[in-house]
Design an enzyme around this catalytic site. Structure first.
Site, PDB file in Angstrom:
ATOM      1  CB  ALA A  23       4.792   2.478   1.008  1.00 40.41           C
ATOM      2  CE  LYS A  24       5.283  -1.098   8.248  1.00 44.86           C
ATOM      3  NZ  LYS A  24       6.336  -0.309   8.871  1.00 44.86           N
ATOM      4  N   GLY A  25       3.581  -2.980   3.587  1.00 44.53           N
ATOM      5  CA  GLY A  25       3.079  -4.178   2.928  1.00 44.53           C
ATOM      6  C   GLY A  25       3.662  -5.435   3.524  1.00 44.53           C
ATOM      7  CB  VAL A  29      -0.945   0.019   1.222  1.00 38.33           C
ATOM      8  CG1 VAL A  29      -1.690   1.347   1.298  1.00 38.33           C
ATOM      9  CG2 VAL A  29      -1.937  -1.131   1.152  1.00 38.33           C
ATOM     10  CG  ASP A  79       7.406  -3.960   9.642  1.00 36.36           C
ATOM     11  OD1 ASP A  79       6.600  -4.623  10.306  1.00 36.36           O
ATOM     12  OD2 ASP A  79       7.474  -2.717   9.705  1.00 36.36           O
TER      13      ASP A  79
END
Length: 426
Positions: free
Chosen positions: A110-112, A65, A151
């Site tokens: 952003a991240k995912g 995202v 992460d």
């Protein structure tokens, strides 16, 4: 133990939107900019097949995202966990936008990740899963577009696989210029000295700086840590070095307690051959998970997953400081209880920002062909965090508000200024 119930996923998104809307109201955010920041720019879902060691094929689902890039390329971690889904990724991406803005970095958010329990797979399977995920993301990531980082349950090795796969799928002439497609790589593969400890160091430093404003220090301060991965370990390491006493640790498998103190180095050695699990550590007693937040201590460091401090347990916390090593560990209801009880919350977008500051330094190092020694890196991170601490502290005092609200005001105001100066295309 850690709360990973499905019900928490929606509340994570609710938490970040409540925080955003509260801040937007306080600063009278431009309504058009509010519309933009209230949604994500891109939401990417990929389904991809991977052959397992036994020859069978499994289908995995990956997410990325991209919330906002007004200040620069998208930036944020990739996590491998069975709680990963679109809702969680959207919330975490928005927090990354605020975090990079607050830190004064030229990045967006952003991240995912992949919905997976990595403990169920061999190293060779995880390598193939990672490489296939990278290939599936394709041009959705890039060193000047979207830069992933480690992460939950991902590490330097994961980033090395991503970088190698990405560079192997672009033209030969471009390969040497794309090493910075990810940060958090092994030092031997373009990584930054000290990147492994940057997030935990930031947690430690934020607590130290807060105590200094009260004329106190870390000596003999009792603290408890939820999650003993990279962040939990390094925060414990630095705090213990200054005389703090780690009296309890909790992860998904066990809750350990020793009123005389737990040695973080010994616990880390215990965890290494057990895929990070603290269970079975002989130098502490195992207690009920429900008793963790009820322990008598000065500092609580949630450094695991989101939505761990809620209305169900916030009232138990006796500590005067909650330092958010994880992203979104305190939901709105839990926060209101803590603030009512006089607890200072060092918010995630500041408290754990050492990691993304370190990532920025690694990105610059790769981009410019430089190499920095550990002492230089840690000095740069300390300088940046200290500057940001004083900015937030000044906002707290001037407005007589809590630390999260102050941090959000600074973060969102910076993005608002960028939009006002640039305008909105077309």
């Amino acid at each position: 133990m850690l709360n990973t119930k499905e019900v928490n996923k929606q509340s994570m998104s609710t938490t970040v939107m409540n925080q955003f809307n509260k801040t937007a109201d306080l600063i009278d955010l431009n309504p058009n900019i509010r519309k933009i920041l209230g949604i994500t720019n891109n939401e990417i879902v990929v389904h991809f097949p991977v052959k397992m060691d036994n020859g069978e094929v499994e289908i995995f689902t990956g997410y990325r995202v991209q919330h906002n890039n007004a200040l620069g390329p998208y930036k944020g971690g990739l996590r491998y966990h069975d709680t990963v889904d679109m809702d969680a990724a959207k919330a975490l991406a928005m927090w990354m936008t605020w975090k990079t803005s607050l830190a004064g970095l030229p990045y967006g958010g952003a991240k995912g990740g992949i919905k997976i329990d990595p403990r169920k797979y061999s190293d060779s399977e995880l390598e193939r899963i990672t490489r296939r995920f990278t290939y599936a993301l394709g041009e959705n990531i890039g060193p000047e577009h979207d830069i992933p980082a480690p992460d939950v349950n991902t590490n330097a090795q994961t980033m090395a696989w991503i970088a190698d796969t990405y560079m192997s799928t672009i033209s030969t002439s471009e390969r040497s210029h794309n090493q910075h497609v990810v940060t958090g790589k092994p030092v031997g593969s373009g990584g930054l000295e000290g990147r492994d400890r940057a997030t935990g160091f930031g947690v430690y430093l934020s607590i130290k700086l807060l105590l200094e404003t009260k004329g106190e220090n870390l000596r003999d301060k009792k603290f408890i840590v939820q999650g003993f991965g990279n962040v939990g370990y390094w925060a414990s390491h630095f705090i213990s070095k200054e005389g703090g006493k780690l009296i309890a640790v909790q992860d998904a498998h066990a809750t350990l307690f020793d009123e005389n103190g737990i040695d973080p180095e010994a616990l880390a050695q215990h965890c290494e051959p057990r895929k990070g699990s603290i269970k079975g550590f002989s130098d502490a007693v195992e207690i009920s998970a429900e008793d963790f937040f009820d322990l008598d201590c000065d500092i609580v460091i949630p450094a695991a997953l989101g939505n761990q401090i809620t209305a169900d347990n916030a009232f138990k916390i006796k500590a005067s400081i909650v330092a958010e090593g994880a992203n979104g560990p305190t939901d709105n209801n839990g926060e209101q209880i803590l603030l009512k009880n006089g607890v200072t919350i060092l918010p995630d977008i500041f408290c754990n920002s050492g990691g993304v500051i370190g990532s920025y330094l690694e990105w610059l190092q790769n981009r410019n062909g430089e190499m920095w020694q550990l002492e230089e890196v840690m000095a740069k991170i300390e300088k940046k965090i200290t500057e940001n601490f004083h900015k937030i502290h000044s906002e707290v005092k001037q407005r007589n508000i809590d630390w999260r609200t102050a941090a959000f005001i600074l973060a969102i105001s910076r993005i608002e200024t960028a939009y006002k100066q640039r305008g909105i295309f077309p």
